[in-house]
Enzyme design. Structure first.
Site, PDB file in Angstrom:
ATOM      1  N   CYS A  78       0.826  -1.214   0.000  1.00  0.00           N
ATOM      2  CA  CYS A  78       0.000   0.000   0.000  1.00  0.00           C
ATOM      3  C   CYS A  78       0.861   1.264   0.000  1.00  0.00           C
ATOM      4  CB  CYS A  78      -0.902  -0.019   1.233  1.00  0.00           C
ATOM      5  SG  CYS A  78      -1.968   1.412   1.396  1.00  0.00           S
ATOM      6  N   CYS A 193      -0.924   3.275  -6.605  1.00  0.00           N
ATOM      7  CA  CYS A 193      -1.823   2.631  -5.647  1.00  0.00           C
ATOM      8  C   CYS A 193      -1.932   1.192  -6.115  1.00  0.00           C
ATOM      9  CB  CYS A 193      -3.198   3.295  -5.629  1.00  0.00           C
ATOM     10  SG  CYS A 193      -4.445   2.392  -4.659  1.00  0.00           S
TER      11      CYS A 193
END
Length: 267
Positions: A78, A193
């Site tokens: 992440c 992302c």
């Protein structure tokens, strides 16, 4: 626990299912380890959460994860979590190596022909000083446009669960990445992302012109491999033992089916 290094699993942690793109690459490169995939779906999405509260949440979660699983190494696919809390995690758990994820601005700057790069990210990653420092360090000769999306991570989760997405809505999210300057066009879009590679085939179909969609998954997996000690007993684990943990405790049926497709057993 008194496990040997090869008995101890690798944790891959993400806010949702986006980190599966990195897990897939890691399992190819590191077939002799078990994996525990952890999704903080109870806190999803991370991109627009208040920073200090999110930082404390992640550190608190890891206090439990480290005690429960005794990982050999932790991968954090992440971007939002990595740019926010990676240093704090390393200080809090110094015995465990952490491999984070940062926007792939350096390789994008090395690869671009036009000098026009876009970074497609969550709002949190876009506004973070860490991201701008990467641009200053590695891409001063390029024009870098930061594009923050509030909704793409949610769209990616919907897409992977089999929901139909609206092309026009997706195009609205990615169009700011495409721009022209002095007769040149964007030629690289950094997917900052881990959820976004789940949509990359849709992005390619909708894009107004071809670009290189830069996915850091393989580079993250290679970094994790470089930090591991050799598996001295030479015995590969059964990947049927790889598990997925959701902080909500309640992954829905489409998510469980998706996890099984990645060879993970939801627990």
């Amino acid at each position: 626990m008194n496990n040997t290094a090869s008995d101890r699993p690798i944790i891959a942690f993400d806010s949702g299912i986006g980190g599966l793109t990195v897990l897939r690459e890691a399992r190819v490169l590191i077939p002799d380890r078990r994996f525990v995939y952890i999704a903080d779906d109870a806190g999803f999405p991370y991109g627009d959460r208040e920073e200090e509260a999110l930082k404390q949440r992640i550190i608190g979660l890891f206090d439990g994860f480290i005690k429960t699983y005794d990982p050999e190494i932790v991968i954090i696919p992440c971007n939002t979590a990595s740019t926010l809390v990676l240093d704090d995690l390393r200080k809090a758990f110094p015995a465990v190596p952490f491999v984070g994820t940062v926007p792939a601005i350096k390789p994008a700057a090395e690869r671009t022909s036009s000098g026009l790069i876009s970074v497609l990210a969550t709002p949190g990653t876009v506004k973070r000083a860490y991201t701008r420092d990467l641009i200053q360090s590695f891409a001063t000769k390029c024009h870098v446009r930061l594009v923050g999306s509030q909704t793409l991570a949610r769209m990616a989760e919907m897409h992977m669960r089999g929901d139909k997405l609206d092309d026009a809505a997706l195009l609205d999210e990615i169009m700011p990445c495409f721009y022209e300057k002095d007769g040149k066009r964007t030629d690289i879009v950094v997917l900052a992302c881990t959820h976004y590679p789940l949509l990359v085939n849709v992005f390619r179909r909708l894009a107004p012109w071809p670009v290189d969609w830069l996915d850091p998954a393989e580079a993250i997996a290679r970094r994790a491999l470089s930090l591991l000690k050799p598996n001295v007993d030479g015995v590969e684990p059964e990947h049927g033992d790889d598990i997925a943990v959701f902080t909500s405790g309640l992954p829905d049926f489409p998510t469980r089916r998706l996890l099984q497709g990645f060879g993970l057993n939801p627990v």
